[in-house]
Design an enzyme around this catalytic site. Structure first.
Site, short mmCIF file in Angstrom:
data_model
loop_
_atom_site.label_atom_id
_atom_site.label_comp_id
_atom_site.label_asym_id
_atom_site.label_seq_id
_atom_site.Cartn_x
_atom_site.Cartn_y
_atom_site.Cartn_z
N ASP A 58 0.87 -1.18 0.00
CA ASP A 58 0.00 0.00 0.00
C ASP A 58 0.90 1.23 0.00
O ASP A 58 1.62 1.48 0.97
CB ASP A 58 -0.90 -0.02 1.24
CG ASP A 58 -1.88 1.15 1.28
OD1 ASP A 58 -1.72 2.10 0.48
OD2 ASP A 58 -2.80 1.11 2.12
N TYR A 151 -6.62 16.93 -8.57
CA TYR A 151 -5.63 16.14 -9.30
C TYR A 151 -4.51 17.05 -9.80
O TYR A 151 -3.32 16.75 -9.63
CB TYR A 151 -6.30 15.43 -10.46
CG TYR A 151 -5.39 14.54 -11.26
CD1 TYR A 151 -4.84 13.39 -10.71
CD2 TYR A 151 -5.08 14.84 -12.59
CE1 TYR A 151 -4.01 12.56 -11.45
CE2 TYR A 151 -4.25 14.02 -13.33
CZ TYR A 151 -3.72 12.88 -12.77
OH TYR A 151 -2.89 12.07 -13.50
N LYS A 155 -0.50 16.96 -8.81
CA LYS A 155 0.51 16.72 -9.84
C LYS A 155 1.45 17.91 -10.00
O LYS A 155 2.62 17.75 -10.37
CB LYS A 155 -0.16 16.36 -11.16
CG LYS A 155 -0.86 15.01 -11.13
CD LYS A 155 0.08 13.87 -10.68
CE LYS A 155 -0.58 12.51 -10.75
NZ LYS A 155 0.33 11.41 -10.36
N SER A 188 -8.07 2.44 -15.47
CA SER A 188 -8.52 3.55 -14.62
C SER A 188 -9.38 4.52 -15.42
O SER A 188 -10.44 4.96 -14.95
CB SER A 188 -7.30 4.27 -14.04
OG SER A 188 -7.70 5.44 -13.35
N ARG A 209 -10.24 16.57 -26.72
CA ARG A 209 -9.20 17.49 -26.26
C ARG A 209 -7.81 17.07 -26.72
O ARG A 209 -6.83 17.77 -26.44
CB ARG A 209 -9.26 17.63 -24.74
CG ARG A 209 -8.79 16.44 -23.95
CD ARG A 209 -9.02 16.67 -22.46
NE ARG A 209 -8.41 15.64 -21.64
CZ ARG A 209 -8.58 15.54 -20.32
NH1 ARG A 209 -9.33 16.42 -19.69
NH2 ARG A 209 -7.98 14.58 -19.64
#
Length: 249
Positions: A58, A151, A155, A188, A209
């Site tokens: 993990d 997000y 990042k 994902s 996009r």
């Protein structure tokens, strides 16, 4: 065999970009140590290539990362690939969302690098240096995107973390770069598309996009992963390397 003789650690290796990167690095001669919380996915990865060894881990558990690092021999390369994409604006972000995303997207990298870096520096004295690669995104300090507030924030932090480490250890031949890909067609992403109110339109929006008119595949990105972990990139450090199919032209 561009990674012959190198020992490389890759997180989030059970599926998607992590899995593809583990296989690509092994195919180039690396001894790959692959980790993920998904034991079943890791088991099938070992079957695909005998040069890959796996550990269930993990990446939010700093103590577990440190314990594993103490058991393993020193690394030549480290790819921090684990991450989570939160959807929404600042008004949709809860404290729990913030803590989870920073724990997985940023703090996991801090713990992993801190645990493995001493061994990498020592090994680098004999091999000429090591390489760290951190998964960032074009959604970061590179460019803002709607509904990617959290997000993009994490990042952007990854890029800052990368540059700080690169600056601190450049004189010890330790390179550290961030990879900033476009939207990659992975399990994902497919899960996020499927959960949308209109999955068909959601997929069209992701593709729209991309100036090249398609999503990136893992095979579009893994050559850059191999390059940045290999000696071919020995003069590249502290960079946010964008592989985005023209989004940020």
């Amino acid at each position: 065999m561009r990674l012959q003789g190198k020992r490389i650690f890759i997180s989030a290796a059970a599926q998607g970009m992590g899995r593809a990167s583990a296989l690509a690095c092994a195919a180039q001669g690396a001894e790959v140590i692959a980790v993920d919380i998904n034991a079943e996915g890791l088991a099938s990865l070992e079957v695909e290539n005998a040069a890959i060894t796996t550990h269930v881990l993990d990446m939010r558990d700093g103590a577990a990362i440190k314990a594993l690092a103490a058991q393993l021999p020193p690394l030549d390369g480290l790819f921090n690939c684990a991450g989570f994409v939160h959807n929404g604006t600042v008004l949709d972000c809860t404290d729990a969302d913030w803590e989870f995303s920073f724990s997985l997207n940023v703090q996991s990298m801090f713990h992993t690098i801190q645990a493995f870096l001493p061994g990498m520096l020592e090994r680098g004295k004999q091999t000429g240096g090591g390489a760290i690669l951190n998964m960032a995104s074009m959604a970061s300090s590179v460019k803002g995107f709607p509904n990617r507030f959290l997000y993009g924030t994490t990042k952007a932090a990854v890029i800052g973390l990368t540059k700080g480490i690169a600056a601190d250890f450049v004189k010890q031949n330790l390179r550290c770069n961030a990879l900033c890909p476009a939207t990659v067609d992975t399990p994902s992403l497919r899960s996020r598309i499927a959960s949308a109110a209109d999955p068909v339109q959601a997929e069209k929006d992701f593709i729209a996009r991309q100036p090249m008119g398609r999503l990136a595949t893992v095979d579009d990105i893994t050559p850059m992963v191999v390059f940045l972990l290999s000696d071919e990139s020995r003069f590249v450090t502290g960079q946010a390397v964008v592989v985005d199919g023209g989004v940020t032209i």
